[in-house]
Design an enzyme around this catalytic site. Structure first.
Site, short mmCIF file in Angstrom:
data_model
loop_
_atom_site.label_atom_id
_atom_site.label_comp_id
_atom_site.label_asym_id
_atom_site.label_seq_id
_atom_site.Cartn_x
_atom_site.Cartn_y
_atom_site.Cartn_z
N LYS A 14 0.81 -1.22 0.00
CA LYS A 14 0.00 0.00 0.00
C LYS A 14 0.85 1.28 0.00
O LYS A 14 0.47 2.27 -0.62
CB LYS A 14 -0.96 0.01 1.19
N ASN A 52 -5.01 1.96 -1.33
CA ASN A 52 -5.54 0.59 -1.50
C ASN A 52 -6.44 0.45 -2.73
O ASN A 52 -6.89 -0.65 -3.03
CB ASN A 52 -6.28 0.13 -0.24
#
Ligand code: ATR
Length: 296
Positions: A74, A99
């Site tokens: 991420k 994300n």
């Protein structure tokens, strides 16, 4: 009878991670697509630890419509989004973590829907009033950083962060203007309405190592203990909280479904109803082998 979508008109998505085999995102997005009639497919891609940037560029250039990014990529997704001058949402910028990416004809858009997912699950599904509340977050990694801004935006008045490695908690606290508390002294921490486990300790064989006495003094007395992990059986951390007397122990399955719904809306402009999908996932989990590992 529903008509099958023309394969040429389908938009393709996937979750990229390592590991990724456990991911329930394909199941969730298939249920959203069925519910909303959106013509999408959604798969999972195991990406080598050194290959994230090339893998996602290849994915985009193959005409895919978007991706979810999970552990451990991420932060790298955030860095790549910045390099590529993607349009980043404020919460992704604040979290320094991404994300969800939409590839939109070469102009990438990037978001972080994790915190939104947590807030929606707490407030809407579980009726937790966050406005004016005091909340303690355990852990200072990407998972913790992703939820701080949305918790503050929801009106949390006192947000305290504690981490096994103090320096990391202090850095995060400084960046977001919240309080840091020493891990080894958590027994003396002020009482909070909710304690959120954002550590990844549940993925390790020995589990989350709580400071001495804190299970009884902290978890047991909290109004709510929320574990961002979920598993077919209650996570070890929630079991400990419940064993010590906490009456409201919540796992991260609802957060997972809510963050997925926000990602779906980010891509498709349609917000699916989450409750039926949450109930289905809960049913799926109950049917799983008792020894399946925890996930996030
Ligand atoms: P994620 O993106 O999942 O947050 P991360 O950035 O690697 O992953 O962060 C993991 C977090 O879980 C960290 O806060 C880590 O604490 P340290 O900074 O001290 O490493 C915490 N963590 C991992 N295993 C833990 C354990 N067994 N007990 C307590 N905290 C743990």
């Amino acid at each position: 009878m529903k008509q099958a979508a023309d394969p040429a008109s389908l938009a393709h998505y996937a979750v990229l991670g390592n590991p990724v085999a456990h991911s329930r995102s394909p199941r969730i997005h298939a249920l959203f697509a069925e519910q909303t009639g959106q013509p999408i497919t959604y798969g999972r891609e195991l990406v080598g630890l050194d290959d994230f940037e090339t893998a996602i560029e290849a994915f985009a250039s193959q005409g895919m419509a978007g991706a979810n990014i999970t552990v451990p990529f991420k932060t790298r997704a955030f860095e790549l989004a910045q390099t590529r001058r993607a349009l980043l949402t404020r919460r992704a910028l604040r979290a320094e973590s991404v994300n969800t990416i939409a590839f939109d004809h070469g102009q990438w858009r990037a978001d972080n829907t994790d915190g939104l997912g947590l807030v929606a699950d707490l407030q809407v599904r579980h009726g937790v009033a966050l406005r004016g509340a005091a909340v303690l977050i355990l852990g200072a990694g990407g998972a913790a950083q992703g939820v701080i801004e949305p918790l503050l935006a929801a009106g949390v008045k006192r947000l305290i962060i504690a981490n096994r490695t103090a320096k990391r908690a202090q850095e995060v606290a400084r960046r977001f203007g919240i309080e840091a508390f020493a891990w080894d002294e958590l027994v003396a921490a002020p009482a909070t309405q909710a304690i959120i486990n954002a550590t990844s300790g549940g993925l390790e064989p020995e589990g989350v190592t709580m400071p001495r006495g804190f299970v009884e003094s902290g978890l047991g007395r909290a109004v709510i203990c929320y574990d961002m992990m979920y598993s077919p059986k209650p996570t070890a951390w929630l079991e400990a909280a419940s064993g010590a007397g906490c009456a409201k122990c919540i796992d991260g399955l609802g957060m997972l479904v809510e963050q997925a719904a926000a990602a779906f809306a980010f891509w498709r402009g349609v917000l699916p109803a989450t409750e039926p999908v949450y109930q289905q996932l809960r049913k799926d989990l109950a049917e799983q082998a008792a020894l399946a590992p925890a996930a996030r």
